[in-house]
Design a protein around this motif. Sequence first.
Motif, PDB file in Angstrom:
ATOM      1  N   LEU A   1       0.699  -1.300   0.046  1.00 57.78           N
ATOM      2  CA  LEU A   1      -0.052   0.015  -0.042  1.00 57.78           C
ATOM      3  C   LEU A   1       0.858   1.398   0.047  1.00 57.78           C
ATOM      4  O   LEU A   1       1.968   1.315   0.535  1.00 57.78           O
ATOM      5  CB  LEU A   1      -1.002   0.015   1.251  1.00 57.78           C
ATOM      6  N   ILE A   2       0.354   2.230  -0.746  1.00 55.46           N
ATOM      7  CA  ILE A   2       1.098   3.615  -0.776  1.00 55.46           C
ATOM      8  C   ILE A   2      -0.180   4.369  -0.429  1.00 55.46           C
ATOM      9  O   ILE A   2      -1.176   4.133  -0.712  1.00 55.46           O
ATOM     10  CB  ILE A   2       1.619   3.877  -2.118  1.00 55.46           C
ATOM     11  N   TYR A   3       0.110   5.722   0.301  1.00 50.23           N
ATOM     12  CA  TYR A   3      -0.633   6.504   0.628  1.00 50.23           C
ATOM     13  C   TYR A   3      -0.685   7.770   0.003  1.00 50.23           C
ATOM     14  O   TYR A   3       0.400   8.634  -0.144  1.00 50.23           O
ATOM     15  CB  TYR A   3      -0.464   6.615   2.031  1.00 50.23           C
TER      16      TYR A   3
ATOM     17  N   PHE B   1       0.086  -0.689  -4.814  1.00 50.79           N
ATOM     18  CA  PHE B   1       1.178  -0.037  -5.613  1.00 50.79           C
ATOM     19  C   PHE B   1       1.025  -0.443  -7.259  1.00 50.79           C
ATOM     20  O   PHE B   1       1.372   0.486  -8.132  1.00 50.79           O
ATOM     21  CB  PHE B   1       2.530  -0.559  -5.129  1.00 50.79           C
ATOM     22  N   LYS B   2       0.331  -1.502  -7.510  1.00 60.91           N
ATOM     23  CA  LYS B   2       0.148  -1.890  -9.044  1.00 60.91           C
ATOM     24  C   LYS B   2      -0.687  -0.972  -9.656  1.00 60.91           C
ATOM     25  O   LYS B   2      -0.821  -0.964 -10.940  1.00 60.91           O
ATOM     26  CB  LYS B   2      -0.421  -3.277  -8.969  1.00 60.91           C
ATOM     27  N   LYS B   3      -1.618  -0.269  -8.977  1.00 60.47           N
ATOM     28  CA  LYS B   3      -2.644   0.790  -9.683  1.00 60.47           C
ATOM     29  C   LYS B   3      -1.804   1.887 -10.291  1.00 60.47           C
ATOM     30  O   LYS B   3      -2.195   2.485 -11.325  1.00 60.47           O
ATOM     31  CB  LYS B   3      -3.388   1.614  -8.556  1.00 60.47           C
ATOM     32  N   LEU B   4      -0.576   1.946 -10.071  1.00 61.13           N
ATOM     33  CA  LEU B   4       0.187   3.064 -10.805  1.00 61.13           C
ATOM     34  C   LEU B   4       0.690   2.600 -12.326  1.00 61.13           C
ATOM     35  O   LEU B   4       0.888   3.705 -13.076  1.00 61.13           O
ATOM     36  CB  LEU B   4       1.534   3.367  -9.963  1.00 61.13           C
TER      37      LEU B   4
ATOM     38  N   GLY C   1      -4.100  10.595   2.919  1.00 59.84           N
ATOM     39  CA  GLY C   1      -3.817   9.400   3.773  1.00 59.84           C
ATOM     40  C   GLY C   1      -4.653   8.302   3.218  1.00 59.84           C
ATOM     41  O   GLY C   1      -4.722   7.297   3.752  1.00 59.84           O
ATOM     42  N   VAL C   2      -5.195   8.400   2.076  1.00 61.35           N
ATOM     43  CA  VAL C   2      -5.805   7.208   1.400  1.00 61.35           C
ATOM     44  C   VAL C   2      -4.972   6.317   1.011  1.00 61.35           C
ATOM     45  O   VAL C   2      -3.950   6.642  -0.027  1.00 61.35           O
ATOM     46  CB  VAL C   2      -7.035   7.836   0.407  1.00 61.35           C
ATOM     47  N   SER C   3      -5.018   4.963   0.892  1.00 60.98           N
ATOM     48  CA  SER C   3      -4.035   3.979   0.465  1.00 60.98           C
ATOM     49  C   SER C   3      -4.709   3.573  -0.847  1.00 60.98           C
ATOM     50  O   SER C   3      -6.017   3.430  -1.157  1.00 60.98           O
ATOM     51  CB  SER C   3      -3.993   3.081   1.478  1.00 60.98           C
TER      52      SER C   3
ATOM     53  N   TYR D   1       3.114   9.871  -3.730  1.00 57.31           N
ATOM     54  CA  TYR D   1       2.484   8.989  -2.810  1.00 57.31           C
ATOM     55  C   TYR D   1       3.606   8.982  -1.779  1.00 57.31           C
ATOM     56  O   TYR D   1       5.065   9.225  -1.922  1.00 57.31           O
ATOM     57  CB  TYR D   1       2.039   7.765  -3.275  1.00 57.31           C
ATOM     58  N   VAL D   2       3.472   8.250  -0.483  1.00 50.62           N
ATOM     59  CA  VAL D   2       4.488   7.623   0.184  1.00 50.62           C
ATOM     60  C   VAL D   2       4.193   6.223   0.613  1.00 50.62           C
ATOM     61  O   VAL D   2       3.287   5.834   0.578  1.00 50.62           O
ATOM     62  CB  VAL D   2       4.520   8.445   1.486  1.00 50.62           C
ATOM     63  N   ASP D   3       5.196   5.736   1.177  1.00 54.27           N
ATOM     64  CA  ASP D   3       5.547   4.233   1.378  1.00 54.27           C
ATOM     65  C   ASP D   3       6.251   4.402   2.849  1.00 54.27           C
ATOM     66  O   ASP D   3       7.362   4.244   2.900  1.00 54.27           O
ATOM     67  CB  ASP D   3       6.454   3.446   0.348  1.00 54.27           C
ATOM     68  N   PRO D   4       5.505   4.673   4.049  1.00 56.00           N
ATOM     69  CA  PRO D   4       5.948   5.133   5.134  1.00 56.00           C
ATOM     70  C   PRO D   4       6.849   4.103   5.884  1.00 56.00           C
ATOM     71  O   PRO D   4       7.718   4.266   6.614  1.00 56.00           O
ATOM     72  CB  PRO D   4       4.741   5.888   5.912  1.00 56.00           C
ATOM     73  N   GLU D   5       6.373   2.838   5.455  1.00 53.88           N
ATOM     74  CA  GLU D   5       7.195   1.528   6.202  1.00 53.88           C
ATOM     75  C   GLU D   5       8.065   1.297   5.345  1.00 53.88           C
ATOM     76  O   GLU D   5       8.835   0.166   5.503  1.00 53.88           O
ATOM     77  CB  GLU D   5       6.191   0.509   6.368  1.00 53.88           C
TER      78      GLU D   5
END
Length: 225
Positions: A35-37, A46-49, A41-43, A115-119
Amino acid sequence: MAETVSPVTRQVTKENQNTWTPSVDIRLEDVEDCLIYDRHGVSIPFKKLYQDRKSVVIFVRSFLCYSCKEYVDDLSKIPRETLEDANIRLVVIGQSSHLHIESFCSLTRYPYEMYVDPERNIYQKLGMRREEIFTESAHPSPHVKSGMFTGQVKSILRAMASPVFDFQGDLHQQGGAIIAGPGSQVHFTHFDTNRLDHMPINWLLQLAGVQQTLDFSDKPKIIHV
């Protein structure tokens, strides 16, 4: 029936754009459901990109990093019609909280998707480098205009002025660039070895199918009449 040939993932060396060396093999299947956000803050997975069309995806170190900021400054100069004519999606991914996306886009005037990948799940699973390697033969990024000392001072000042004070990402984590899609095809990868090891934007765009060369210099333009 024609034989299906898997796409070749390759990496361009900076010493010579025409010299190709095998890149690390990456499997988008390993990260497609990560998940990216977005800035709210909506997730999304990643494949959607890259499912529907070819995408240039840039992973940056930190929104506080001066070299990342200046690289995204230049990404913001890409005309929208250039991307639309080549049917390319441009995306930047950071590794901070989504709370920093709005201010970073405003600072860099970046108008496209971020987007962000915080983890750092995607960074880690794809094998992007942690820590930096500098070599004497490395070419400096054409998109970074500040020296290291000046740049770090700018980063510190921005951190102090930020309403949400944090490092906005793991400062040891390096980024990279991927050209992927449609589907799970990977056309190109570049994993940064240090904060200045960005893939030149014109090279990325040309590898993605853009025909024109853009001018990212800050030099004043001379108009002949």
